[in-house]
Design a protein around this motif. Structure first.
Motif, PDB file in Angstrom:
ATOM      1  N   ARG A 127      30.573  34.045  30.705  1.00 36.88           N
ATOM      2  CA  ARG A 127      31.930  34.395  31.090  1.00 36.88           C
ATOM      3  C   ARG A 127      31.991  34.842  32.547  1.00 36.88           C
ATOM      4  O   ARG A 127      33.055  34.850  33.150  1.00 36.88           O
ATOM      5  CB  ARG A 127      32.451  35.494  30.161  1.00 36.88           C
ATOM      6  N   LEU A 128      30.858  35.236  33.108  1.00 36.46           N
ATOM      7  CA  LEU A 128      30.734  35.506  34.536  1.00 36.46           C
ATOM      8  C   LEU A 128      29.612  34.654  35.110  1.00 36.46           C
ATOM      9  O   LEU A 128      28.642  34.329  34.410  1.00 36.46           O
ATOM     10  CB  LEU A 128      30.381  36.983  34.787  1.00 36.46           C
ATOM     11  N   GLU A 156      39.572  49.316  39.254  1.00 40.35           N
ATOM     12  CA  GLU A 156      39.281  48.185  40.146  1.00 40.35           C
ATOM     13  C   GLU A 156      38.277  47.236  39.495  1.00 40.35           C
ATOM     14  O   GLU A 156      38.424  46.006  39.575  1.00 40.35           O
ATOM     15  CB  GLU A 156      38.715  48.711  41.469  1.00 40.35           C
ATOM     16  N   LEU A 157      37.271  47.782  38.825  1.00 37.21           N
ATOM     17  CA  LEU A 157      36.263  46.952  38.164  1.00 37.21           C
ATOM     18  C   LEU A 157      36.886  46.101  37.071  1.00 37.21           C
ATOM     19  O   LEU A 157      36.538  44.924  36.917  1.00 37.21           O
ATOM     20  CB  LEU A 157      35.155  47.839  37.589  1.00 37.21           C
ATOM     21  N   GLU A 158      37.812  46.676  36.309  1.00 39.90           N
ATOM     22  CA  GLU A 158      38.500  45.885  35.283  1.00 39.90           C
ATOM     23  C   GLU A 158      39.188  44.672  35.911  1.00 39.90           C
ATOM     24  O   GLU A 158      39.117  43.557  35.384  1.00 39.90           O
ATOM     25  CB  GLU A 158      39.537  46.746  34.559  1.00 39.90           C
ATOM     26  N   SER A 159      39.847  44.892  37.047  1.00 39.63           N
ATOM     27  CA  SER A 159      40.545  43.789  37.712  1.00 39.63           C
ATOM     28  C   SER A 159      39.567  42.721  38.196  1.00 39.63           C
ATOM     29  O   SER A 159      39.848  41.522  38.103  1.00 39.63           O
ATOM     30  CB  SER A 159      41.366  44.334  38.894  1.00 39.63           C
ATOM     31  N   ALA A 185      39.493  38.840  36.971  1.00 37.66           N
ATOM     32  CA  ALA A 185      39.618  37.746  37.937  1.00 37.66           C
ATOM     33  C   ALA A 185      38.453  36.767  37.826  1.00 37.66           C
ATOM     34  O   ALA A 185      38.642  35.548  37.901  1.00 37.66           O
ATOM     35  CB  ALA A 185      39.698  38.312  39.354  1.00 37.66           C
ATOM     36  N   ASN A 186      37.239  37.269  37.644  1.00 33.83           N
ATOM     37  CA  ASN A 186      36.052  36.411  37.630  1.00 33.83           C
ATOM     38  C   ASN A 186      35.779  35.756  36.277  1.00 33.83           C
ATOM     39  O   ASN A 186      35.023  34.791  36.199  1.00 33.83           O
ATOM     40  CB  ASN A 186      34.821  37.213  38.066  1.00 33.83           C
ATOM     41  N   SER A 187      36.389  36.284  35.224  1.00 33.95           N
ATOM     42  CA  SER A 187      36.174  35.732  33.885  1.00 33.95           C
ATOM     43  C   SER A 187      37.344  34.894  33.416  1.00 33.95           C
ATOM     44  O   SER A 187      37.336  34.395  32.293  1.00 33.95           O
ATOM     45  CB  SER A 187      35.948  36.870  32.884  1.00 33.95           C
TER      46      SER A 187
END
Length: 461
Positions: A218-219, A252-255, A259-261
């Protein structure tokens, strides 16, 4: 589930009786199967509770009938609404019987905690709690008000069962309640504490997200690098005592993860947020109301609310709690509007949100309290990988023996399909629930019911 049909029959035809004491205002149904009301836990701070007495109650002197106190997460998510109607209460959001209700194994006590959550309210914003300990003090005050004058309640051991951020409330309450019991201020027996997908150590969870999603494709490497970089920053902020900054970095990490997944669902990593299979509970649980997170979830909320739902269905819980339920309860002030998640409650707890509560788990274990940890296999926000990481940080003398024990496979129903695993040593128990995300009772209701019967040692068959 014939015994549950009476909840529907009497639901809108209750004959309430007023029960009043100095700081408690309450009503009960004519048959005594339900009680609810407010406890003024501090001047101008009012906490709402709702107690269901089980029609399946079994009188067994060797195994007393248990009572479960359900604590929701958020912080600021409503146990009276979400835990009750969405997860383990007798009726679902369509007011139909829930076959997997935990009421078949115990009495159920739902509380809107902390004050300002759900139907609970404060008359002055200065009265919102700012720490988990303050929330625990309010909850202990509520337990004193309910249990000390009710000998029937005192005969039932209390099991504090929590979900998500509720786990932090549960361990602080467990210690607060024990002290009140020792000081002879609280008349109850604490049966145990159960931590379901609980936000006990934010540091261990944020470090689990990147590697877990990378292993599941997923990443990619770039997403993993970005994720780990922010996780390292959070670790440093926690070490420096900059807890509010750590909360902002978490958001911020959640965002970055989203975005990357391509928008993985934090509550079930096999899904996309806002997908047809994604749980509507997601928008009401852990966090998600910081400004940055809210931007990323606005699309999710719009998608969920644009679909066609049957009346009384999951999307209609706000209408249900502010309509027919509020009318039934009779004592909710007109100016109090039920909400699944209180932004204010979360904001006031911002400085405590990222603080770990591993030491509190250690203290409960050292005092001999039965502690159960259970985790859904496909939860991301409180991933099993992170839970196992904080568990290994315990200083409890039995940890080495616990880690060395073999797991036992769990099944449910007539099939021999593996549904989970359990491991126990002395007063520590761990359940791995396969196929479940963040909301175990909803995703694996059969196994969750079997698990709670074991935790509470319910005499029910």
């Amino acid at each position: 589930m014939k015994n549950l049909s009476h909840f529907i029959t009497i639901f809108l035809f209750l004959v309430p009786f007023f029960l009043g004491t100095e700081n408690v205002t309450a009503l009960k149904s004519h048959d005594g199967s339900e009680e609810w009301g407010y406890v003024q836990v501090r001047p101008k701070a009012h906490m709402f509770w709702w107690l269901y007495r089980s029609p399946y109650r079994v009188e067994d002197s060797s195994k007393p009938w248990p009572i479960i106190l359900w604590l929701q997460g958020g912080p600021g998510a409503s146990g009276v609404g979400i835990g009750n109607f969405e997860e383990v209460g007798p009726l679902d959001t369509s007011l139909q019987p829930r076959n997997s209700t935990w009421l078949t194994k115990a009495d159920l006590l739902f509380v809107d905690n902390p004050v300002g959550t759900g139907y609970s309210f404060v008359e002055d914003d200065k009265l919102f709690v700012k720490t988990d300990e303050e929330a625990a003090t309010d909850l202990t005050t509520l337990l004193i008000a309910l249990f000390n004058k009710d000998e029937k309640l005192q005969k039932s051991p209390l099991y504090i069962v929590a979900e998500s951020y509720g786990g932090k409330f549960a361990v602080t309450l467990g210690l607060s309640a024990l002290k009140a019991i020792e000081d002879k201020k609280l008349k109850l027996t604490l049966g145990g504490v159960a931590l379901g997908d609980s936000w006990i150590s934010a540091e261990d969870y944020v470090f689990s997200w990147g590697p877990l999603l990378k292993d599941l494709s997923r990443l990619d490497d770039n997403g993993l690098e970005q994720s780990n970089s922010i996780a390292q920053r959070i670790k440093q902020q926690l070490e420096d005592g900059k807890f509010a900054d750590a909360t902002s970095s978490w958001s911020e990490l959640e965002s970055v993860i989203l975005a990357n997944s391509n928008n993985v669902d934090f509550y079930n990593l096999l899904l996309d947020e806002g997908s047809d299979s994604s749980s509507t509970l997601s928008a009401m649980e852990l966090g998600l109301f910081k400004e940055i997170s809210m931007k990323s979830y606005s699309k999710y909320l719009t998608t969920m609310r644009s679909r066609s739902f049957s009346p009384g269905g999951d999307d209609d819980i706000d209408t249900l709690l502010n309509g027919v339920i509020k009318k039934k309860l009779k004592i909710i002030p007109e100016n109090v509007t039920w909400g699944g998640q209180s932004n204010k409650v979360f904001s006031y707890l911002e400085g405590d949100f990222m603080k770990p509560r591993i030491d509190e788990v250690d203290q409960l274990l050292a005092k001999g309290v039965n502690v159960t940890v259970y985790n859904g296999q496909v939860d991301l926000i409180c991933a099993t990988k992170g839970t196992e990481a904080w568990l290994k940080k315990l200083k409890w003398e039995g940890l080495k023996n616990f880690l060395g024990k073999d797991r036992t496979a769990l099944y449910c129903g007539s099939t021999k399909t593996t549904k989970g695993f359990v491991k126990s040593y002395k007063n520590l128990h761990f359940y791995w629930i396969l196929g479940a995300g963040h909301f175990v009772p909803t995703d694996q209701p059969c196994l969750a019911l079997k698990m709670i019967a074991s935790i509470t040692q319910s005499p029910a068959t």
